[in-house]
Design an enzyme around this catalytic site. Structure first.
Site, short mmCIF file in Angstrom:
data_model
loop_
_atom_site.label_atom_id
_atom_site.label_comp_id
_atom_site.label_asym_id
_atom_site.label_seq_id
_atom_site.Cartn_x
_atom_site.Cartn_y
_atom_site.Cartn_z
N ASP A 140 -0.90 55.35 -33.56
CA ASP A 140 -1.11 54.36 -32.50
C ASP A 140 -1.09 54.96 -31.09
O ASP A 140 -1.98 54.63 -30.28
CB ASP A 140 -0.09 53.24 -32.62
CG ASP A 140 -0.56 51.99 -31.91
OD1 ASP A 140 -1.24 51.16 -32.55
OD2 ASP A 140 -0.27 51.85 -30.71
N ASN A 168 -2.52 48.83 -31.97
CA ASN A 168 -3.73 49.17 -32.70
C ASN A 168 -3.52 49.11 -34.21
O ASN A 168 -4.38 48.65 -34.95
CB ASN A 168 -4.23 50.55 -32.27
CG ASN A 168 -4.67 50.58 -30.83
OD1 ASN A 168 -5.48 49.77 -30.40
ND2 ASN A 168 -4.13 51.50 -30.05
N ASP A 169 -2.36 49.58 -34.66
CA ASP A 169 -2.04 49.47 -36.09
C ASP A 169 -2.02 48.02 -36.52
O ASP A 169 -2.62 47.64 -37.54
CB ASP A 169 -0.67 50.10 -36.37
CG ASP A 169 -0.72 51.60 -36.48
OD1 ASP A 169 -1.55 52.11 -37.26
OD2 ASP A 169 0.08 52.28 -35.82
N CYS A 170 -1.30 47.19 -35.77
CA CYS A 170 -1.14 45.79 -36.16
C CYS A 170 -2.46 45.03 -36.09
O CYS A 170 -2.78 44.23 -36.98
CB CYS A 170 -0.09 45.12 -35.28
SG CYS A 170 1.58 45.78 -35.51
N ALA A 173 -4.65 46.06 -39.06
CA ALA A 173 -4.20 45.40 -40.28
C ALA A 173 -4.74 43.98 -40.35
O ALA A 173 -5.22 43.52 -41.40
CB ALA A 173 -2.67 45.39 -40.32
#
Length: 381
Positions: A140, A168-170, A173
């Site tokens: 991230d 960005n990860d969340c 997802a």
């Protein structure tokens, strides 16, 4: 497991945040999620601590409830064969391995979708599956830096700032889940699966979309505004006599109320502040007038007066303050992991007024090898 996705089988070949979070969301909604991990240590996030709870990091517990864990070496032909057996009756497969790995191991979308034409194959990439950086690793902070988010975060006089949550990860997802659920709906009509591609880089671009659109239109790079907005004022954090508050008077009506509460009705007819576009242009002058007024009284008085007038306003809470609020309790967002008492943030969605509860605790590495790998799948629909 109950929930709107009961009966949906998901294979998750993922670690860290984005892929596991996508699997967790589907699991919370009732899907049977089988998490495929390497024999030696499993998901790297199991070791991202302290703190550790029951042998695994709290970080890992946050993204891996409602799953079953199996261990496979996807570079070994025998284990690849087992994975293919798992996929024969799966509905969704999520993978976030580095670009090129799934193809070299013989588990790419072409192979897996040939085995099961109804499979929805979701890839979560770092920079995407194509382009010069497609084989680069991605975490991230790197994508916040490369994707422009850091350049926009913080005050103009400060260095670029990192947004603490893994945005960005969340986001990736969630995009992965949106794509998978959309493909499930499409499959009802066509009978065929779909290949979904998402990436942290794509999500980073989406976050800065407003600023990027402005640059593409004007050719001017967007500046940093600290807590302020580029297009609305007053729409930022202000200091008071004891602590900061955030005021979001986003239209002319709300600004007029704000000016009245602050004791300066003359601002309403001031040509610099009369309309939204005027206040945006003259935001420094407006802030310079408002800030001395706000520092004369403590936050509590301003919060009460502004709220009574209908002006959107909030204290700037830290995490303990957030957790102590009545609204936090009313949201009922915290869930208790079964059998452990560990409390974690739940899914930010309700179904018929009920927020999903964890049914399965975070799995021990390989805990479900026998039940998941030795059961014979039924024929794919």
């Amino acid at each position: 497991m109950g929930g709107p996705l009961a009966g949906i089988k998901v294979i998750e070949i993922a670690q860290a945040i984005a892929g596991p979070m996508a699997g967790m969301i589907l699991g919370d909604m009732g899907a049977d999620v089988i998490k495929v991990e390497k024999h030696d240590g499993g998901d790297d996030a199991r070791h991202w601590g302290p703190p550790f709870v029951d042998g695994d990091s709290l970080f890992f517990h946050g993204f891996n409830r409602n799953k079953r864990s199996v261990t496979l070496d996807i570079k070994h032909p025998d284990d690849v064969a087992k994975l293919k057996e798992l996929a024969k009756d799966a509905d969704i497969l999520i993978q976030n391995l580095r670009s090129g790995v799934v193809a070299s191991c013989g588990i790419g979308p072409d192979v897996m979708c040939a085995i099961n034409p109804r499979l929805i194959y979701c890839s979560v990439w770092a920079f995407g599956k194509t382009g010069p950086l497609s084989r680069e690793p991605g975490f991230d902070p790197l994508l916040q830096a490369y994707g422009g988010v850091m350049s926009l975060t913080g005050r103009p006089e400060d260095p670029p700032a990192f947004c603490a949550p893994a945005i960005n990860d969340c986001a990736t997802a969630q995009w992965c889940v949106i794509g998978a659920l959309s493909a499930l709906q499409q499959r009802h009509a066509t009978g065929k699966g779909c290949v979904i591609d998402t990436s942290l880089f794509d999500s980073a671009i989406a976050w800065v979309g407003t600023q990027l659109n402005g640059y593409l239109f004007s050719g001017e790079p967007p500046p940093r505004h600290g807590t302020a907005s580029a297009t609305l004022a007053p729409y930022q954090v202000f200091e008071t006599a004891d602590r900061p508050i955030c005021i979001a008077a986003g239209n002319d009506r709300l600004f007029a109320k704000c000016a009245e509460v602050l004791g300066h009705p003359e601002w309403i007819t001031d040509a610099r502040f009369a309309r939204v576009r005027d206040r945006a242009e003259h935001r420094p002058e407006l802030v310079a007038l408002m800030q001395p007024v706000l520092t004369r009284k403590p936050a509590g008085e301003w919060l009460s007066a502004l709220k009574s007038a209908g002006v959107p306003v909030s204290p700037v809470n830290d995490i303990p303050e957030l957790a102590a609020t009545e609204q936090f309790a009313a949201a009922d967002m915290i869930r208790t992991m079964p059998g452990t008492g560990l409390k974690v943030a739940g899914l930010p969605i309700m179904f018929d007024g009920e927020r999903p509860h964890p049914i399965l605790n975070t799995p021990k590495l390989g805990a479900h090898n026998d039940e998941a790998l030795n059961s014979r799948p039924s024929a794919a629909e």
